[in-house]
Design an enzyme around this catalytic site. Sequence first.
Site, PDB file in Angstrom:
ATOM      1  N   TYR A 252      -8.701  33.556 -11.588  1.00  0.00           N
ATOM      2  CA  TYR A 252      -7.643  33.752 -12.589  1.00  0.00           C
ATOM      3  C   TYR A 252      -8.142  33.558 -14.010  1.00  0.00           C
ATOM      4  O   TYR A 252      -8.845  32.580 -14.305  1.00  0.00           O
ATOM      5  CB  TYR A 252      -6.499  32.745 -12.370  1.00  0.00           C
TER       6      TYR A 252
ATOM      7  N   LYS B 113       0.716   0.980  -0.111  1.00  0.00           N
ATOM      8  CA  LYS B 113       1.775   1.843  -0.656  1.00  0.00           C
ATOM      9  C   LYS B 113       1.262   3.275  -0.808  1.00  0.00           C
ATOM     10  O   LYS B 113       0.036   3.506  -0.760  1.00  0.00           O
ATOM     11  CB  LYS B 113       2.243   1.286  -2.011  1.00  0.00           C
TER      12      LYS B 113
HETATM   13  C1  LIG Z   1      -0.416  -1.496  -6.583  1.00  0.00           C
HETATM   14  C2  LIG Z   1      -0.346  -2.953  -6.743  1.00  0.00           C
HETATM   15  C3  LIG Z   1      -1.431  -3.773  -6.366  1.00  0.00           C
HETATM   16  C4  LIG Z   1      -2.787  -3.230  -5.984  1.00  0.00           C
HETATM   17  O1  LIG Z   1      -3.497  -2.902  -7.157  1.00  0.00           O
HETATM   18  P1  LIG Z   1      -4.980  -2.282  -7.124  1.00  0.00           P
HETATM   19  O2  LIG Z   1      -5.330  -2.108  -8.543  1.00  0.00           O
HETATM   20  O3  LIG Z   1      -4.855  -0.985  -6.389  1.00  0.00           O
HETATM   21  O4  LIG Z   1      -5.851  -3.247  -6.419  1.00  0.00           O
HETATM   22  C5  LIG Z   1      -1.248  -5.148  -6.401  1.00  0.00           C
HETATM   23  N1  LIG Z   1      -0.063  -5.683  -6.809  1.00  0.00           N
HETATM   24  C6  LIG Z   1       0.969  -4.922  -7.203  1.00  0.00           C
HETATM   25  C7  LIG Z   1       2.220  -5.574  -7.674  1.00  0.00           C
HETATM   26  C8  LIG Z   1       0.870  -3.537  -7.201  1.00  0.00           C
HETATM   27  O5  LIG Z   1       1.890  -2.790  -7.623  1.00  0.00           O
END
Ligand SMILES: *Cc1c(COP(=O)(O)O)cnc(C)c1O
Length: 373
Positions: free
Chosen positions: A266, A34
């Site tokens: 800045y 994702k």
């Molecule tokens: C993002 C997510 C993962 C992966 O989690 P990590 O901590 O990055 O390994 C797994 N399951 C779900 C439902 C998620 O939303």
Amino acid sequence: MSRPTRLEIDLDAVRHNVAHLGAVAGAPVCAVVKADGYGHGAVAVARAALDAGAVWLAVALVEEGVALREAGIDAPLLLLSEPADADLPALLEAGLTPVVYRPGFIAALAAEVRSRARGPLGVHVKADTGMGRVGARPAQWEQVLRAVADAPELVVDGLLTHLACADDPTAAGEATTREQLAGFDRFLALATQLGIRPRWVHAANTAGLLRFPDARRGLVRPGIGIYGLSPDVEVVAADHGLRPALRLVSAVSYAKHLPAGTPVSYGHRWRTPADGWVATVPVGYADGVPRALTNRGQALLGGVRRPIAGTVTMDQLLLWCGDDEPRIGAPVVLLGTQGDEQLPVEEWAAHADTITYEIVTQLTARLPRHHLG
Ligand SMILES: *Cc1c(COP(=O)(O)O)cnc(C)c1O
């Protein structure tokens, strides 16, 4: 364009991490890609993960799944949360496997499948065992399981839950994970009682799979670990045999010799501590370098750590080089290795008081991604 500032992603590291996590878990891997593969480039990471034996991929949004399909990836693709009903046609056309937990969504999904006269669609049913985000609460488990089991258009292909505190080493954190896994077992027992025999059962994110053998089940869902990054300061990726995949590199664009006490950038938040060289590097917060690195972070130039001098600006930052005259065009590493030195994402996360996930997902689209290996 020939901007020297870019991300280099080592796909060999991704392959190593996926294979390693699968071996540690003793279970097949669903690689979570994702948010554009946690900023690493979802398509390239997905291909590398599949090369390394991942059997599933997971995304958060329908459009993320569609982009993988458009790139020609035909592996099973899990959509981790229910989308808007309006996105159901796109979901089905892309052949995504939805995670479901609301009776209303399940009904809309079944109707959409029926209207297309398609065969039964596999879905994964999610139980909320303590995360308190999406997923059916225990009181709704039976209703939701029955809603899927009774819909001729749908079939339960998987059951899952998600851990809230798997990276928390305190006794309270570990107790929460054990309670969640016990709750998940009750959910699985109820499904069995209702005659549901799913092919996939999964609970573990990266921290869950590394720290809780009982979370590993028949499939694991690592995200951050496949990029070689730590879920938390308490779970150091390198200690678990994981390799960071990402480097953020740039080059010196300008250098000047300044007298002691000269303020730079800045707000004049920093002054040269002596006569010496200050190098300009064309990377800034619009690329995803946290402004919190102001006067705190470091970068590698000539294989040496150089402090970030003054405020990180939108497009540029400054490095204090003391007596070493920086060559225009000399390579600078903001994240990753140069010579024997390395700057881990975890260090930025500590400076910015956040987690590795936020650092890498905020590396912006302005940075070209170069995939190596
Ligand atoms: C993002 C997510 C993962 C992966 O989690 P990590 O901590 O990055 O390994 C797994 N399951 C779900 C439902 C998620 O939303």
